[in-house]
Design an enzyme around this catalytic site. Structure first.
Site, PDB file in Angstrom:
ATOM      1  N   HIS A 195     -28.070  25.160  47.674  1.00 13.88           N
ATOM      2  CA  HIS A 195     -28.664  25.143  49.008  1.00 13.88           C
ATOM      3  C   HIS A 195     -29.182  23.759  49.386  1.00 13.88           C
ATOM      4  O   HIS A 195     -29.004  23.313  50.519  1.00 13.88           O
ATOM      5  CB  HIS A 195     -29.796  26.156  49.074  1.00 13.88           C
ATOM      6  CG  HIS A 195     -29.333  27.569  49.222  1.00 13.88           C
ATOM      7  ND1 HIS A 195     -30.210  28.630  49.293  1.00 13.88           N
ATOM      8  CD2 HIS A 195     -28.095  28.109  49.317  1.00 13.88           C
ATOM      9  CE1 HIS A 195     -29.525  29.759  49.433  1.00 13.88           C
ATOM     10  NE2 HIS A 195     -28.232  29.457  49.431  1.00 13.88           N
ATOM     11  N   TYR A 248     -33.943  30.872  56.782  1.00 11.73           N
ATOM     12  CA  TYR A 248     -34.117  32.160  56.107  1.00 11.73           C
ATOM     13  C   TYR A 248     -34.454  33.309  57.056  1.00 11.73           C
ATOM     14  O   TYR A 248     -33.909  34.411  56.900  1.00 11.73           O
ATOM     15  CB  TYR A 248     -35.156  32.026  54.990  1.00 11.73           C
ATOM     16  CG  TYR A 248     -34.558  31.382  53.760  1.00 11.73           C
ATOM     17  CD1 TYR A 248     -33.909  32.135  52.797  1.00 11.73           C
ATOM     18  CD2 TYR A 248     -34.602  29.996  53.585  1.00 11.73           C
ATOM     19  CE1 TYR A 248     -33.339  31.549  51.683  1.00 11.73           C
ATOM     20  CE2 TYR A 248     -34.034  29.389  52.476  1.00 11.73           C
ATOM     21  CZ  TYR A 248     -33.403  30.173  51.528  1.00 11.73           C
ATOM     22  OH  TYR A 248     -32.822  29.587  50.430  1.00 11.73           O
ATOM     23  N   GLU A 259     -36.629  25.383  46.675  1.00 19.96           N
ATOM     24  CA  GLU A 259     -35.840  24.338  47.337  1.00 19.96           C
ATOM     25  C   GLU A 259     -36.728  23.199  47.837  1.00 19.96           C
ATOM     26  O   GLU A 259     -36.334  22.029  47.770  1.00 19.96           O
ATOM     27  CB  GLU A 259     -35.017  24.963  48.464  1.00 19.96           C
ATOM     28  CG  GLU A 259     -33.866  25.797  47.908  1.00 19.96           C
ATOM     29  CD  GLU A 259     -33.329  26.828  48.875  1.00 19.96           C
ATOM     30  OE1 GLU A 259     -33.615  26.734  50.089  1.00 19.96           O
ATOM     31  OE2 GLU A 259     -32.631  27.750  48.417  1.00 19.96           O
ATOM     32  N   TYR A 298     -19.132  17.725  44.954  1.00 20.09           N
ATOM     33  CA  TYR A 298     -18.195  17.240  43.939  1.00 20.09           C
ATOM     34  C   TYR A 298     -18.980  16.744  42.730  1.00 20.09           C
ATOM     35  O   TYR A 298     -19.967  16.006  42.866  1.00 20.09           O
ATOM     36  CB  TYR A 298     -17.329  16.100  44.489  1.00 20.09           C
ATOM     37  CG  TYR A 298     -16.366  16.528  45.576  1.00 20.09           C
ATOM     38  CD1 TYR A 298     -15.262  17.325  45.274  1.00 20.09           C
ATOM     39  CD2 TYR A 298     -16.570  16.152  46.895  1.00 20.09           C
ATOM     40  CE1 TYR A 298     -14.372  17.725  46.270  1.00 20.09           C
ATOM     41  CE2 TYR A 298     -15.685  16.543  47.896  1.00 20.09           C
ATOM     42  CZ  TYR A 298     -14.593  17.326  47.578  1.00 20.09           C
ATOM     43  OH  TYR A 298     -13.721  17.733  48.561  1.00 20.09           O
ATOM     44  N   SER A 299     -18.527  17.128  41.552  1.00 16.05           N
ATOM     45  CA  SER A 299     -19.191  16.706  40.324  1.00 16.05           C
ATOM     46  C   SER A 299     -19.153  15.191  40.186  1.00 16.05           C
ATOM     47  O   SER A 299     -18.148  14.542  40.509  1.00 16.05           O
ATOM     48  CB  SER A 299     -18.512  17.334  39.108  1.00 16.05           C
ATOM     49  OG  SER A 299     -18.635  18.742  39.134  1.00 16.05           O
ATOM     50  N   VAL A 314     -12.482  18.923  34.443  1.00 15.72           N
ATOM     51  CA  VAL A 314     -12.720  17.780  33.567  1.00 15.72           C
ATOM     52  C   VAL A 314     -13.816  16.863  34.097  1.00 15.72           C
ATOM     53  O   VAL A 314     -14.452  16.126  33.331  1.00 15.72           O
ATOM     54  CB  VAL A 314     -11.405  16.980  33.376  1.00 15.72           C
ATOM     55  CG1 VAL A 314     -10.975  16.321  34.670  1.00 15.72           C
ATOM     56  CG2 VAL A 314     -11.522  15.944  32.279  1.00 15.72           C
ATOM     57  N   THR A 315     -14.091  16.885  35.422  1.00 18.42           N
ATOM     58  CA  THR A 315     -14.952  15.854  36.015  1.00 18.42           C
ATOM     59  C   THR A 315     -16.383  15.858  35.469  1.00 18.42           C
ATOM     60  O   THR A 315     -16.867  14.808  35.025  1.00 18.42           O
ATOM     61  CB  THR A 315     -14.928  15.945  37.549  1.00 18.42           C
ATOM     62  OG1 THR A 315     -15.222  17.276  37.970  1.00 18.42           O
ATOM     63  CG2 THR A 315     -13.560  15.552  38.081  1.00 18.42           C
ATOM     64  N   CYS A 365     -19.330  26.777  38.082  1.00 20.88           N
ATOM     65  CA  CYS A 365     -18.230  27.208  38.949  1.00 20.88           C
ATOM     66  C   CYS A 365     -18.156  26.281  40.152  1.00 20.88           C
ATOM     67  O   CYS A 365     -19.180  25.985  40.768  1.00 20.88           O
ATOM     68  CB  CYS A 365     -18.451  28.649  39.448  1.00 20.88           C
ATOM     69  SG  CYS A 365     -18.255  29.905  38.195  1.00 20.88           S
TER      70      CYS A 365
END
Length: 394
Positions: free
Chosen positions: A85, A95, A135, A206-207, A271-272, A387
């Site tokens: 988030h 919310y 958060e 993105y990792s 793999v990242t 994930c």
């Protein structure tokens, strides 16, 4: 705290909601976006189209209802979702909007009566308050650290490097010339894209595919056939181009004692985050085992980088699986095993009782690996995974 009456009502009506299956969440999102189309700038609409987001929400509702009298059991999921988030810049004011349309959906589909709606409203507010507090803490922590920020920050693309036929690395430096926030290997950053060819603003995570250095960030992106953002990055974003990034986030973090053996397992572009971990473990005292699976050499990203690290550091060993090697792929040089990853081939390289395992890849691949780890006797608490996209439970 929730009243016992609320707990009883939610638990007794949860099976009725569960029977609706995806109908509930489909109706909810249609209603939400009809009344608040501006929220399409936050949600990944591709995950709406393929059903991943609807499935994730449905599973979250069911899990909350089942554990409403044992909220500590949900803290792990709360941590993971809260990080997502903040990367999407979700705010406290979102919310009440979500709650309004979730309750309206329950009413329109099931007409359960006011007592049930009041119970679910109370239960939703308690959970919303948990997320809002968590958060806000993440936002504050990110902003307070050296090089940290809140919201969006402008970066320049300073390097663009192909890693395989499908994966390209992008290196970004901050335009203000100041340091960048530290992160822990395994985490990701958000990239915010406003493009004239896109109907809505798009945000993707993105990792980070390198060890922290305080100066720049690197992501490595697989081109997806229907991926708006991935194709934009591959085809249009050029050296010198500007992107807006949100701070590093994510609850998958490398956290091991120096004397703990580590196994890093990845499939495809999973793999990242594992590469960032491997770079961070070059001075590790205990053995590090790198296990990676991909289709063939053309799709194998970072092969040279990983093998170079293994040659330079004796405590790192690698095992590579190609599902369908090409004639140009050399056994023993490019890869070590064929077919799907089979951990029995390397089970003598680590002790199940002591090892810490980190995993990333397609969900089917990760379930396949998890089953093998359990068969080998690796405790679940020593197994950590990520994930891509909405969270799924393996």
């Amino acid at each position: 705290m929730l009243s016992q009456q609320t707990i009883d009502i939610v638990k007794s009506t949860a099976p009725v909601l569960a029977e609706t299956g995806p109908t509930l969440t489909t109706h909810f999102y249609q209603r939400l976006f009809h009344h608040h189309p501006e929220l399409k700038d936050i949600f990944n609409l591709r995950h709406q189209q393929n059903g991943d987001q609807r499935e994730a929400l449905f599973n979250a509702i069911c899990a909350y209802a089942q554990n409403i009298d044992n909220l500590p059991a949900l803290l792990g999921a709360v941590e993971k979702i809260a990080h997502k988030h903040t990367s999407l810049l979700v705010q406290a004011e979102h919310y009440p909007i979500v709650g309004q349309h979730l309750l309206a959906t329950i009413d329109e589909l099931l007409s359960p009566g006011q007592a049930v709606l009041d119970a679910w409203a109370e239960a939703y507010q308690v959970l919303a308050d948990v997320f809002i507090a968590k958060e806000q803490q993440l936002y504050d922590d990110s902003h307070a650290q050296i090089g940290g920020w809140q919201g969006q920050r402008a970066f320049t693309l300073i390097e663009k490097r192909p890693e395989s036929e499908q994966v390209t690395s992008f290196v970004f430096a901050p335009q203000d010339g100041q340091p960048v926030a530290p992160f822990t290997a395994g985490q990701y950053i958000g990239i915010v894209v406003n493009h004239t060819g896109f109907e809505h603003q798009e945000i993707r995570q993105y990792s980070l595919s390198h060890a922290p250095n305080g100066q720049h960030y690197q992501i490595s992106v697989k081109r997806e056939p229907q991926g708006q953002v991935s194709n934009y990055l591959h085809d249009e974003l050029a050296i010198g181009g500007t992107v807006m990034l949100t701070p590093p986030a994510g609850d998958l973090k490398l956290n091991v004692d120096q004397d703990a053996p580590v196994v890093l397992i990845s499939g495809g572009v999973g793999v990242t985050p594992m590469l960032a971990m491997l770079e961070s473990l070059t001075e590790h005292d205990a053995p590090v085992t790198w296990l990676h699976a991909t289709e063939n050499g053309k799709l194998h990203a970072f092969n040279h980088s990983v093998r170079t690290l293994a040659r330079q550091h004796a405590h790192i060993q690698t095992h590579i699986w190609y599902n369908q090697p090409q004639p140009t792929d050399t056994l023993g040089q490019d890869f070590d095993h064929t077919g799907w990853m089979d951990l029995t081939a390397v089970s003598d390289t680590f002790s199940p009782a002591a090892v810490q395992v980190y995993l990333c890849g397609p969900v089917g691949f990760m379930r396949h690996i998890q089953a093998q780890l359990r068969e080998l006797g690796v405790p679940d608490e020593q197994f950590h995974y990520e994930c891509f996209g909405p969270h799924k439970t393996l």
